[in-house]
Design a protein around this motif. Structure first.
Motif, mmCIF file in Angstrom:
data_model
loop_
_atom_site.group_PDB
_atom_site.id
_atom_site.type_symbol
_atom_site.label_atom_id
_atom_site.label_comp_id
_atom_site.label_asym_id
_atom_site.label_seq_id
_atom_site.Cartn_x
_atom_site.Cartn_y
_atom_site.Cartn_z
ATOM 1 N N ARG A 135 0.854 -1.202 0.000
ATOM 2 C CA ARG A 135 0.000 0.000 0.000
ATOM 3 C C ARG A 135 0.889 1.251 0.000
ATOM 4 O O ARG A 135 1.941 1.264 0.650
ATOM 5 N N PRO A 136 0.514 2.291 -0.741
ATOM 6 C CA PRO A 136 1.304 3.528 -0.722
ATOM 7 C C PRO A 136 1.511 4.020 0.706
ATOM 8 O O PRO A 136 0.647 3.826 1.572
ATOM 9 N N SER A 137 2.648 4.645 0.954
ATOM 10 C CA SER A 137 2.965 5.140 2.302
ATOM 11 C C SER A 137 2.034 6.286 2.682
ATOM 12 O O SER A 137 1.355 6.864 1.824
ATOM 13 N N GLU A 138 2.015 6.609 3.960
ATOM 14 C CA GLU A 138 1.169 7.707 4.432
ATOM 15 C C GLU A 138 1.542 9.025 3.753
ATOM 16 O O GLU A 138 0.674 9.823 3.399
ATOM 17 N N SER A 139 2.850 9.240 3.558
ATOM 18 C CA SER A 139 3.281 10.486 2.902
ATOM 19 C C SER A 139 2.816 10.513 1.455
ATOM 20 O O SER A 139 2.417 11.574 0.936
ATOM 21 N N GLU A 140 2.836 9.362 0.779
ATOM 22 C CA GLU A 140 2.349 9.305 -0.610
ATOM 23 C C GLU A 140 0.852 9.538 -0.665
ATOM 24 O O GLU A 140 0.355 10.261 -1.546
ATOM 25 N N LEU A 141 0.111 8.946 0.265
ATOM 26 C CA LEU A 141 -1.346 9.115 0.287
ATOM 27 C C LEU A 141 -1.740 10.550 0.601
ATOM 28 O O LEU A 141 -2.791 11.030 0.162
ATOM 29 N N GLN A 142 -0.901 11.222 1.359
ATOM 30 C CA GLN A 142 -1.192 12.604 1.717
ATOM 31 C C GLN A 142 -0.764 13.588 0.636
ATOM 32 O O GLN A 142 -1.315 14.691 0.538
ATOM 33 N N SER A 143 0.205 13.183 -0.191
ATOM 34 C CA SER A 143 0.699 14.098 -1.228
ATOM 35 C C SER A 143 -0.325 14.304 -2.340
ATOM 36 O O SER A 143 -0.386 15.380 -2.941
ATOM 37 N N VAL A 144 -1.119 13.274 -2.614
ATOM 38 C CA VAL A 144 -2.209 13.343 -3.591
ATOM 39 C C VAL A 144 -3.368 12.534 -3.037
ATOM 40 O O VAL A 144 -3.165 11.427 -2.527
ATOM 41 N N LYS A 145 -4.570 13.032 -3.134
ATOM 42 C CA LYS A 145 -5.725 12.309 -2.612
ATOM 43 C C LYS A 145 -5.950 11.044 -3.430
ATOM 44 O O LYS A 145 -6.005 11.075 -4.652
ATOM 45 N N HIS A 146 -6.078 9.898 -2.715
ATOM 46 C CA HIS A 146 -6.329 8.606 -3.354
ATOM 47 C C HIS A 146 -7.740 8.119 -3.013
ATOM 48 O O HIS A 146 -8.256 8.385 -1.930
ATOM 49 N N HIS A 147 -8.318 7.365 -3.930
ATOM 50 C CA HIS A 147 -9.628 6.765 -3.718
ATOM 51 C C HIS A 147 -9.540 5.248 -3.884
ATOM 52 O O HIS A 147 -8.716 4.734 -4.651
ATOM 53 N N LEU A 148 -10.393 4.521 -3.169
ATOM 54 C CA LEU A 148 -10.490 3.060 -3.230
ATOM 55 C C LEU A 148 -9.222 2.361 -2.737
ATOM 56 O O LEU A 148 -8.801 1.348 -3.290
ATOM 57 N N ILE A 149 -8.639 2.905 -1.695
ATOM 58 C CA ILE A 149 -7.566 2.244 -0.963
ATOM 59 C C ILE A 149 -8.016 2.098 0.486
ATOM 60 O O ILE A 149 -8.431 3.085 1.106
ATOM 61 N N ALA A 150 -7.980 0.857 0.995
ATOM 62 C CA ALA A 150 -8.384 0.558 2.373
ATOM 63 C C ALA A 150 -9.806 1.016 2.669
ATOM 64 O O ALA A 150 -10.091 1.572 3.722
ATOM 65 N N THR A 151 -10.708 0.737 1.736
ATOM 66 C CA THR A 151 -12.103 1.169 1.892
ATOM 67 C C THR A 151 -13.051 0.018 2.217
ATOM 68 O O THR A 151 -14.196 0.260 2.607
ATOM 69 N N TRP A 152 -12.594 -1.217 2.031
ATOM 70 C CA TRP A 152 -13.458 -2.372 2.277
ATOM 71 C C TRP A 152 -12.747 -3.365 3.191
ATOM 72 O O TRP A 152 -11.519 -3.382 3.284
ATOM 73 N N SER A 153 -13.533 -4.219 3.841
ATOM 74 C CA SER A 153 -12.976 -5.248 4.714
ATOM 75 C C SER A 153 -12.854 -6.573 3.960
ATOM 76 O O SER A 153 -13.654 -6.870 3.069
ATOM 77 N N ILE A 154 -11.860 -7.357 4.336
ATOM 78 C CA ILE A 154 -11.691 -8.681 3.741
ATOM 79 C C ILE A 154 -12.904 -9.572 4.036
ATOM 80 O O ILE A 154 -13.136 -10.565 3.339
ATOM 81 N N LYS A 155 -13.681 -9.205 5.052
ATOM 82 C CA LYS A 155 -14.855 -10.000 5.432
ATOM 83 C C LYS A 155 -16.075 -9.675 4.584
ATOM 84 O O LYS A 155 -17.103 -10.350 4.684
ATOM 85 N N GLU A 156 -15.955 -8.655 3.743
ATOM 86 C CA GLU A 156 -17.064 -8.265 2.863
ATOM 87 C C GLU A 156 -16.872 -8.859 1.471
ATOM 88 O O GLU A 156 -15.750 -9.052 1.009
ATOM 89 N N ASN A 157 -17.973 -9.142 0.812
ATOM 90 C CA ASN A 157 -17.937 -9.712 -0.530
ATOM 91 C C ASN A 157 -17.763 -8.587 -1.545
ATOM 92 O O ASN A 157 -18.679 -7.823 -1.793
ATOM 93 N N TYR A 158 -16.566 -8.490 -2.110
ATOM 94 C CA TYR A 158 -16.283 -7.427 -3.073
ATOM 95 C C TYR A 158 -15.979 -8.048 -4.429
ATOM 96 O O TYR A 158 -15.161 -8.960 -4.536
ATOM 97 N N SER A 159 -16.646 -7.552 -5.477
ATOM 98 C CA SER A 159 -16.529 -8.142 -6.803
ATOM 99 C C SER A 159 -16.053 -7.126 -7.829
ATOM 100 O O SER A 159 -16.045 -5.909 -7.577
ATOM 101 N N VAL A 160 -15.686 -7.623 -8.993
ATOM 102 C CA VAL A 160 -15.287 -6.736 -10.096
ATOM 103 C C VAL A 160 -16.465 -5.864 -10.510
ATOM 104 O O VAL A 160 -16.285 -4.681 -10.827
ATOM 105 N N ALA A 161 -17.659 -6.429 -10.514
ATOM 106 C CA ALA A 161 -18.854 -5.652 -10.885
ATOM 107 C C ALA A 161 -19.074 -4.501 -9.910
ATOM 108 O O ALA A 161 -19.419 -3.383 -10.309
ATOM 109 N N ARG A 162 -18.864 -4.772 -8.640
ATOM 110 C CA ARG A 162 -19.012 -3.711 -7.634
ATOM 111 C C ARG A 162 -17.939 -2.650 -7.831
ATOM 112 O O ARG A 162 -18.189 -1.449 -7.692
ATOM 113 N N TYR A 163 -16.721 -3.100 -8.162
ATOM 114 C CA TYR A 163 -15.644 -2.141 -8.413
ATOM 115 C C TYR A 163 -15.991 -1.238 -9.591
ATOM 116 O O TYR A 163 -15.795 -0.013 -9.520
#
Length: 290
Positions: free
Chosen positions: A49-77
């Motif tokens: 995962r990008p470092s905290e400084s990298e994540l803060q330098s530019v706003k990122h989306h869809l990183i660390a937004t879901w739990s491994i316990k949730e069913n996430y699919s390509v269609a949902r993505y």
């Protein structure tokens, strides 16, 4: 004037993140991740995962937004990422996307294709094939029915092998044929940029990255997720090898070596996938530190 989505692709450890951040800064915009593993909040070290400084330098989306316990699919993505992209285009003329997950990127470029419903009989047959004869039987069957997909799929991921084989047996057609039946038109332009390096350099970067992961606490991270080891999200490089070590099936040194081998194999599959896309402008990255 159409908006432009700049998609940065390439094999793992090639330097996509750094390139994407630099590009986003120049374009004064934000980044949408196309990484099927970085989307899970419990996985950090093992997915680079990008470092905290990298994540803060530019706003990122869809990183660390879901739990491994949730069913996430390509269609949902596809649905979620397109919603974010269209929202960003209300503020910017350009948006940057970066990742190495071919299925996620295809979902944005081409859309999700129709897949046939799988009957209980077909599903049970494939499940029984795996339980009685192992993953090798799945590999051989898939190679027989769909050699094209066989060449790019993660051959150690039995769930992906099962899913593709189910579609082949149910429909009488290759799984690949369903993945390219249609290409949805997007309301924005797409510019594909590929990042690659010489093979020897990429291998060296992969090996150093794995060593860094171990030093940063990968074993501790995987140990904390042990109770969830059977979840699909954790059946992935960097985690399954450490689970083998924790189960006393291998030594730590052997597990580390297997992570390096499997990561190199994954990088090769990524390049096979992306080389099929004709519209990528490839950039050869010079040697640099991780």
């Amino acid at each position: 004037m159409k908006k432009t989505l700049h998609i940065i692709v390439g094999p793992t450890a090639s330097g996509k993140t750094t390139f994407a951040i630099d590009l986003a800064k120049r374009l004064k915009t934000e980044i949408v991740s196309a990484d099927s593993r970085q989307i899970f909040k419990e996985m950090s070290i093992g997915v680079a995962r990008p470092s905290e400084s990298e994540l803060q330098s530019v706003k990122h989306h869809l990183i660390a937004t879901w739990s491994i316990k949730e069913n996430y699919s390509v269609a949902r993505y596809e649905k979620e990422a397109l919603g974010i992209i269209n929202s960003l285009f209300e503020k910017y003329n350009d948006v940057v996307m970066v990742g190495g997950s071919g299925l996620y990127i295809d979902a944005i470029i081409k859309g999700i294709d129709y897949m046939p419903d799988i009957s209980e009989g077909t599903r049970n047959y494939v499940k029984q094939l795996f339980s009685s004869q192992g993953i090798t039987a799945l590999q051989e069957k898939l190679k027989e029915h769909d050699p094209e997909y066989y060449n790019i799929v993660d051959k150690q991921n039995h769930r992906r092998l099962q899913r593709a084989l189910e579609v082949c047996l149910e429909s009488g057609k290759s799984f690949s044929s369903f993945r390219k039946e249609s290409r949805k038109e997007r309301e924005f332009d797409i510019k594909l940029i590929g990042i690659r390096r010489k093979r020897e350099e990429l291998v060296d970067r992969i090996n150093k990255r794995v060593d860094n992961m171990i030093n940063e606490g990968l074993v501790k991270e995987v140990t904390s997720l042990y109770e969830y080891k059977d979840l699909l999200a954790l059946n992935t490089v960097g985690y399954k090898e450490i689970f083998e070590y924790l189960d006393n099936k291998t030594s730590l040194n052997e597990a580390i070596e297997q992570i390096k081998i499997h990561t190199r194999q994954y990088a090769k599959r990524q390049m096979t996938w992306f080389n099929k896309e004709e519209n990528i402008t490839w950039i050869e990255q010079p040697e640099a530190d991780l």
